[in-house]
Design a protein around this motif. Structure first.
Motif, short mmCIF file in Angstrom:
data_model
loop_
_atom_site.label_atom_id
_atom_site.label_comp_id
_atom_site.label_asym_id
_atom_site.label_seq_id
_atom_site.Cartn_x
_atom_site.Cartn_y
_atom_site.Cartn_z
N ARG A 124 0.85 -1.18 0.00
CA ARG A 124 0.00 0.00 0.00
C ARG A 124 0.89 1.24 0.00
O ARG A 124 2.10 1.16 0.29
CB ARG A 124 -0.92 0.03 1.21
CG ARG A 124 -0.19 0.25 2.52
CD ARG A 124 -1.12 0.29 3.71
NE ARG A 124 -1.71 -1.01 3.99
CZ ARG A 124 -2.47 -1.26 5.03
NH1 ARG A 124 -2.77 -0.31 5.90
NH2 ARG A 124 -2.97 -2.46 5.24
N SER A 126 1.34 5.19 1.65
CA SER A 126 0.98 5.93 2.85
C SER A 126 1.61 7.32 2.76
O SER A 126 2.83 7.44 2.64
CB SER A 126 1.48 5.19 4.10
OG SER A 126 1.08 5.86 5.28
N SER A 151 -11.71 2.74 6.76
CA SER A 151 -10.37 2.51 7.27
C SER A 151 -10.34 1.22 8.09
O SER A 151 -11.34 0.81 8.67
CB SER A 151 -9.91 3.69 8.13
OG SER A 151 -8.65 3.44 8.70
N THR A 160 -8.63 6.52 3.88
CA THR A 160 -8.15 5.41 3.07
C THR A 160 -8.86 5.43 1.73
O THR A 160 -10.08 5.55 1.66
CB THR A 160 -8.42 4.06 3.78
OG1 THR A 160 -7.69 4.03 5.01
CG2 THR A 160 -7.96 2.90 2.90
N ARG A 168 -4.18 0.59 -2.91
CA ARG A 168 -4.61 1.27 -1.68
C ARG A 168 -3.67 2.42 -1.34
O ARG A 168 -2.45 2.30 -1.43
CB ARG A 168 -4.66 0.28 -0.52
CG ARG A 168 -4.92 0.95 0.83
CD ARG A 168 -5.18 -0.04 1.91
NE ARG A 168 -5.13 0.61 3.22
CZ ARG A 168 -5.52 0.05 4.35
NH1 ARG A 168 -5.99 -1.18 4.35
NH2 ARG A 168 -5.44 0.69 5.49
N ASP A 170 -3.27 5.23 1.90
CA ASP A 170 -3.66 5.79 3.19
C ASP A 170 -3.17 7.23 3.25
O ASP A 170 -1.96 7.49 3.17
CB ASP A 170 -3.07 4.99 4.35
CG ASP A 170 -3.64 3.59 4.43
OD1 ASP A 170 -4.79 3.39 4.00
OD2 ASP A 170 -2.93 2.69 4.92
N HIS A 172 -2.88 10.41 5.50
CA HIS A 172 -2.93 10.76 6.93
C HIS A 172 -2.77 12.26 7.12
O HIS A 172 -2.00 12.91 6.41
CB HIS A 172 -1.80 10.05 7.69
CG HIS A 172 -1.81 8.56 7.55
ND1 HIS A 172 -2.73 7.76 8.20
CD2 HIS A 172 -1.02 7.73 6.83
CE1 HIS A 172 -2.49 6.49 7.89
NE2 HIS A 172 -1.47 6.44 7.07
#
Length: 322
Positions: A124, A126, A151, A160, A168, A170, A172
């Motif tokens: 994934r 991030s 999430s 997400t 994917r 994420d 933040h």
């Protein structure tokens, strides 16, 4: 008698770390253990490390298991390449919109902590953005086909998203630190950080001190995760962090106990006989009978030789993913 699968997995995760007393089996691993081992490495993100031990003839698997391992590694690398391609597109989009971001997670770890990025697969993306810009960043990504999804954990800050091809991301707005009591200083996350290049493009992640403390959180939160332990070992032994800044940041974040617990966990799990000033400090902190958040009088590392040289088989040029 065959060694327990968990012992073999731990030895694979520790392969190449200086001073590790974890030993790989000297005899060929026969079925069904070999098949179980290959099946277990993918969720632990260890296919690259296991394949490396086989290629260096440090571990012998049956031909069928070796072929299955090679296929697993190929699939992992194909996923990484797709994610990296998506990251470059997302980075271009955010840059054009004037949205600063930092790359987190396995993408940054593979590029900066491992001599060969193929040793650290990730599944994934991030990214960290500043809180006021999270809605704008999310809307920008929606406009290019990314869709929001629930999430995995409500406590993880951010959004997400899933891309058009199922990848994917994420996103933040605060550093994920799933450990109670740690108080991350958000302003410090947006300093110069560390730069790495991907596909001819310059990207930034957090400075090594922040990355090290974040890696500690991943070790403590996911205590069974071997890749989290390896990530932290790589940072402690070979990172470019500075000891005075690390200890100051750890105090500001109220993370001395976290730092000591995570580093001690890595040293014990990988049976690292070689010590650094940080590992000695961590062991001393863990052994202390005092219970206050800051143990007065406890010395912080003062040895400038906190990191070790990479083992010989990691000294060569990085292998390109195929």
């Amino acid at each position: 008698m065959s060694p327990p699968p968990d012992d073999v997995l731990t030895a694979v995760a520790a392969a190449g770390l200086p001073g590790s007393l974890r030993e790989l089996p000297q005899r060929e691993i026969h079925e069904p253990l070999a098949g179980d081992l290959v099946a277990a490495v993918r969720p632990h993100r260890l296919a690259g490390l296991l394949l490396g031990t086989v290629q260096r003839e440090e571990l012998v698997l049956p031909p069928a298991a070796t072929a299955a391992l090679a296929e697993t590694h190929t699939q992992d690398m194909a996923t990484c390449l797709r994610l990296e391609h998506a990251l470059l597109s997302v980075a271009e989009l955010l840059d054009q919109a004037g949205v600063p971001f930092r790359v987190l997670g396995g993408t940054a770890a593979a590029q900066l902590q491992y001599r060969d990025p193929a040793m650290r697969p990730f599944h994934r993306l991030s990214l960290l953005v500043q809180p006021p810009q999270l809605p704008d960043a999310t809307e920008l990504l929606r406009g290019t086909g990314w869709t929001e999804r629930p999430s995995d954990a409500a406590a993880v800050p951010g959004t997400t998203l899933t891309g058009p091809t199922g990848l994917r991301l994420d996103l933040h707005d605060a550093l994920p630190m799933p450990v109670p009591g740690v108080e991350v200083d958000p302003a410090g996350l947006w300093g110069e950080g560390r730069e790495f290049r991907l596909g001819g493009r310059s990207l930034r992640t957090l400075a090594d001190e922040e990355r090290l403390l974040h890696a500690c959180g991943m070790v403590v939160a996911g205590s069974s995760s071997l890749v989290a332990h390896r990530d932290l070992a790589e940072l402690v032994l070979f990172g470019e962090w500075l000891q005075p800044r690390l200890m100051h940041l750890s105090k500001v974040w109220n993370a001395h106990a976290l730092l000591a617990r995570a580093v001690t966990s890595v040293w014990r799990r990988f049976a690292l006989a070689d010590v650094t000033a940080l590992s000695v400090w961590a062991e001393g902190w863990q052994s202390s009978t005092q219970t206050s958040p800051y143990r007065r009088g406890h010395r912080t590392p003062s040895d400038s030789s906190l990191r070790l040289r990479r083992p010989g088989w990691l000294q060569g040029p990085s292998a390109k993913r195929r």
